[in-house]
Scaffold this active site. Structure first.
Site, PDB file in Angstrom:
ATOM      1  N   ASP A 135     -14.492  19.894  21.956  1.00  0.00           N
ATOM      2  CA  ASP A 135     -13.573  18.762  22.017  1.00  0.00           C
ATOM      3  C   ASP A 135     -12.324  19.088  22.837  1.00  0.00           C
ATOM      4  OD1 ASP A 135     -15.284  17.393  20.377  1.00  0.00           O
ATOM      5  OD2 ASP A 135     -13.965  17.350  18.623  1.00  0.00           O
ATOM      6  N   ASP A 190     -16.641  29.352  13.620  1.00  0.00           N
ATOM      7  CA  ASP A 190     -15.437  28.970  14.342  1.00  0.00           C
ATOM      8  C   ASP A 190     -15.233  29.894  15.531  1.00  0.00           C
ATOM      9  OD1 ASP A 190     -14.893  26.858  12.696  1.00  0.00           O
ATOM     10  OD2 ASP A 190     -13.384  27.911  11.491  1.00  0.00           O
ATOM     11  N   ASP A 192     -13.015  31.982  16.451  1.00  0.00           N
ATOM     12  CA  ASP A 192     -12.477  33.338  16.290  1.00  0.00           C
ATOM     13  C   ASP A 192     -13.397  34.240  15.489  1.00  0.00           C
ATOM     14  OD1 ASP A 192     -11.995  31.586  14.213  1.00  0.00           O
ATOM     15  OD2 ASP A 192     -10.179  32.587  13.527  1.00  0.00           O
ATOM     16  N   ASP A 283     -15.029  21.213   4.568  1.00  0.00           N
ATOM     17  CA  ASP A 283     -15.994  22.169   4.025  1.00  0.00           C
ATOM     18  C   ASP A 283     -15.997  22.159   2.494  1.00  0.00           C
ATOM     19  OD1 ASP A 283     -13.427  23.221   3.874  1.00  0.00           O
ATOM     20  OD2 ASP A 283     -13.826  24.836   5.301  1.00  0.00           O
TER      21      ASP A 283
END
Length: 549
Positions: A135, A190, A192, A283
């Site tokens: 995005d 994610d 990282d 989540d």
């Protein structure tokens, strides 16, 4: 209609000024008498004064209850040690197809290392699909597309998906990715995170049980020793992954998928209503909805996934505020369903403590505001002995912190608790420094104030690039440094008064609060100065010029 003359206006102004001076004089006299022990009768006290004392003690009592709850989680962890999840009892004869989803947004400094790690995953390529759900609105878009095409050309099943909007933020991206996902299991990482090659093989076989909906792995931290801040964050998250997840999972309570470093069954996501974006913790929301439907969650504590911690205080505060607000939003949404369900009381109670834990931040604000007046009232009417109540309640609140997090370090390493002991003051001070931002987040969550999903900036573990990334992605601190300095100064005044009346027992706790606010304000101010002084380099970085020029 006659207009008042100038003399009339002056006369009215003089009257107002005289009334204001009389009011100020009476207030000063009241405060002076309040602060002077000799001026008050030991048998008197207004209802307002004792109401403040009652609210103060009530806040302390509730904080103590949440503190004691940590001991229960530790107990559940050790009491149910024999129920810890290990390797799957059964294995697939034929492996299921898996889609790996990588939701990213403006992650130019970590997206390539993420893709590199995911492409090293050991799994049959004909059963694997990798979706880069991008995005991004900056240079990340070109970098992610180029990296995806490069790895696809090498034979990796990488697909690049770019949305021109951020509807639903991360939850929206994950839900949109399901439209073209080919796997019956969905792994999420994610930007990282850097999963190890054997991650899928160590988690997939748990899904041979058709009731299992999620397998959550434990996070580890690549930049754990980068600074005191990252070491404190690592301790906080270690406590979460050891005792919160471990205690809940082993004892049959509900626990949550952490949004990354996990594997989910696609049919579970759909059965629970899909990814929804009416909370900032999509989540946790999905996790509770799925467990209410009867799906089992497995916590694979032995499976580790390396990740990166926020390297500066601003990013850390943004992350924690988002989690705090999201959990309160989830509490408002989910707790009525939990309480109305036929679930055992122990599950309902644990869900309540889990989802409402961040209410402690507004309680700390109440405690802070009432500390000085409540202490003055009790000293005047009950003597110094009355103040010893603080010691019991403070210990109930804060001793659980040291026990909880030091035992978590001991679980991870035989000598970890010794290294962790010196970090306990910094850990408490860091928690205090979150009070202002998290209180605002919790109140917004309670009041239903909407806000966008504010990402946690990822800076990479390369120190040179990380510094430039901080300049590029760090959001402004605004008035937060000033607010923290003001709170620290208030506690300094409280400390001066306590020393003056000889209340040495409470003084260390007050000093710790003051230090926490002062340190937080100082760090935010230094980061703001760094951003101001080096803003030009960040601008050149964003335009593609040589940042060293």
């Amino acid at each position: 209609m006659l207009l008042p003359s100038v003399s009339d206006l002056l006369f009215d102004a003089r009257l107002l000024l005289r009334e204001a001076l009389l009011l100020a004089e009476s207030l000063i006299g009241a405060v002076s008498g309040w602060l002077d022990p000799a001026s008050r009768s030991a048998s008197q006290g207004s209802s307002l004064e004792w109401t403040m004392v009652a609210l103060y003690l009530a806040a302390m009592l509730v904080l103590s209850v949440y503190g004691l709850h940590r001991y229960q989680l530790v107990y559940l962890y050790y009491r149910n040690r024999h129920r810890a999840a290990g390797e799957a009892a059964e294995r697939f004869e034929r492996l299921p197809a898996i889609t790996v989803q990588l939701p990213i947004y403006n992650e130019q400094f970590v997206v390539e290392q993420l893709l590199e790690a995911v492409c090293r995953l050991e799994y049959p390529r004909e059963l694997l699909q990798i979706q880069v759900l991008d995005d991004s609105t900056d240079e990340t878009q070109a970098l992610a597309r180029a990296a995806s095409e490069r790895y696809a050309a090498l034979g990796h099943p990488v697909e690049y998906v770019h949305r021109t909007h951020r509807d639903g933020f991360k939850a929206g991206a994950l839900q949109a990715g399901l439209d073209t996902a080919s796997g019956e299991l969905i792994a999420v990482f994610d930007a990282d995170f850097q999963p190890l090659p054997d991650f899928l093989h160590r988690t997939v076989h748990h899904f041979s049980d058709p009731q299992v909906g999620v397998v959550q792995a434990r996070w580890t931290f690549l930049n754990r020793d980068q600074s005191v801040l990252t070491r404190v964050q690592a301790m906080l998250l270690d406590g979460h992954f050891i005792f919160e997840h471990g205690g809940r999972a082993r004892s049959g309570r509900f626990f949550n998928f952490n949004g990354t470093a996990g594997l989910l069954r696609r049919s579970m996501i759909e059965d629970a209503g899909g990814w929804q974006h009416d909370t900032l913790t999509e989540d946790t929301d999905l996790s509770y909805r799925a467990q209410l439907k009867g799906w089992k969650f497995v916590y694979a504590q032995h499976v580790e996934v390396p990740s990166e911690l926020p390297a500066d205080l601003t990013a850390f505060q943004i992350q924690q505020a988002r989690w705090a607000k999201g959990l309160i939003q989830t509490a408002r949404k989910i707790l009525p369903l939990i309480f109305a369900s036929p679930l055992p009381v122990k599950i309902k109670l644990e869900a309540f403590f889990h989802l409402t834990a961040n209410l402690t931040y507004p309680l700390v604000v109440v405690l802070s505001i009432l500390l000085l007046p409540a202490t003055i009232v009790r000293f005047h009417y009950g003597g110094a002995g009355f103040l010893l109540i603080d010691i019991v309640l403070f210990l109930g609140t804060f001793s659980s912190l040291s026990t909880f997090y030091l035992l978590a370090q001991k679980e991870l390493s035989a000598v970890g608790w010794r290294r962790g002991m010196v970090l306990i003051p910094a850990l408490v001070a860091t928690g205090i420094g979150l009070t202002i931002t998290n209180t605002r987040a919790v109140l917004e969550g309670l009041l239903g104030v909407p806000s966008p999903f504010e990402r946690t900036a990822k800076y990479t573990t390369d120190r040179g690039l990380a510094r430039l990334a901080r300049l590029r992605y760090r959001p402004p601190s605004g008035l937060l440094p000033l607010a923290n300095f003001a709170a620290g100064s208030y506690f300094a005044c409280c400390g001066v008064y306590l020393a003056g009346v000889g209340n040495w027992a409470t003084l260390p706790f007050v000093a710790l609060f003051g230090a926490g606010f002062y340190l937080t304000g100082g760090m935010l101010l230094l980061q703001a100065c760094e951003f101001r002084w080096n803003g030009g380099r960040a601008a050149r970085l964003g335009s593609g010029e040589d940042p060293a020029a």
